[in-house]
Design an enzyme around this catalytic site. Sequence first.
Site, mmCIF file in Angstrom:
data_model
loop_
_atom_site.group_PDB
_atom_site.id
_atom_site.type_symbol
_atom_site.label_atom_id
_atom_site.label_comp_id
_atom_site.label_asym_id
_atom_site.label_seq_id
_atom_site.Cartn_x
_atom_site.Cartn_y
_atom_site.Cartn_z
ATOM 1 N N GLU A 13 -1.180 -19.140 -0.840
ATOM 2 C CA GLU A 13 0.207 -18.713 -0.699
ATOM 3 C C GLU A 13 1.153 -19.846 -0.308
ATOM 4 O OE1 GLU A 13 -0.332 -14.042 0.489
ATOM 5 O OE2 GLU A 13 -0.859 -15.502 2.011
ATOM 6 N N ASP A 199 -1.683 -6.867 -6.969
ATOM 7 C CA ASP A 199 -2.501 -5.697 -7.336
ATOM 8 C C ASP A 199 -1.684 -4.443 -7.065
ATOM 9 O OD1 ASP A 199 -3.543 -6.773 -4.419
ATOM 10 O OD2 ASP A 199 -3.311 -4.604 -4.469
HETATM 11 N N1 ADE Z 1 -2.364 -8.162 -0.072
HETATM 12 C C1 ADE Z 1 -2.473 -8.169 -1.403
HETATM 13 N N2 ADE Z 1 -2.888 -6.985 -1.866
HETATM 14 C C2 ADE Z 1 -3.071 -6.190 -0.787
HETATM 15 C C3 ADE Z 1 -3.521 -4.859 -0.607
HETATM 16 N N3 ADE Z 1 -3.864 -4.091 -1.640
HETATM 17 N N4 ADE Z 1 -3.580 -4.375 0.659
HETATM 18 C C4 ADE Z 1 -3.243 -5.151 1.718
HETATM 19 N N5 ADE Z 1 -2.832 -6.417 1.599
HETATM 20 C C5 ADE Z 1 -2.730 -6.940 0.361
#
Ligand code: ADE
Length: 231
Positions: A13, A199
Amino acid sequence: MKKIGIIGAMQEEIEALLEIMTDKVREKKGVLEFYCGKYEGVDIIVVKAGIGKVNAAMCTQCLIDNYKPDAVINVGVAGAINDDLNIGDIVLSTYLQEHDFDVTAFGYEKGVIPRLDSSKFYADKKLVDLAYSFNNDFKEINLHKGVIVSGDVFVSSRGLKDELESKYNAYCAEMEGAAIAHVCYLQNVPFLVIRSMSDKADGNSPKNFDEFVLSSAQNAVRLIKDILSKM
Ligand code: ADE
């Protein structure tokens, strides 16, 4: 605002920022490594906090104590909660809330921190608006303003995803932003959280995260570069 602290949880990041900053000097403070330098004439301090709310809070306090930044930006990836969001899209925090804070046994709503003025930590409106002004420059990516929730949990089920949407009206979920916002609120430091979706916080989220973490992290850094260039 001329001295900006930038916090990412993971190397992925902050990597792109470390590559483009100039006059870079590394300073170790306890377990943390702060990279001080410049981008487009703005002093920046970039640091990797580690994953989760405790690491994020500790890092934010250490950043504020040692560098006294004019503002703090948290950059990184998140899981999309709002179904309008696509992988890659960016959410700019309106406010942040800790979704795993649970004192419901005493009649409080989930996410409410007792004996604190507010459990919603509002981002600096000027920073939100400046960031959002670059919306048209991102052709394939949409920028959104919305609620970001954080907890010490990687969200990967429809059940929790639905709960975060209905209880908090969350646009996305991650694991640090609200802790950083909480510390900034207590210390009266303006802040903004910028998260690009890696995601969709569902059953596919671990697989999607692995595939998209780098490209999405780079989207968020691209926006930070734009913001710094207009400060
Ligand atoms: N960071 C990236 N994706 C995530 C997720 N699904 N839950 C928590 N933190 C995240």
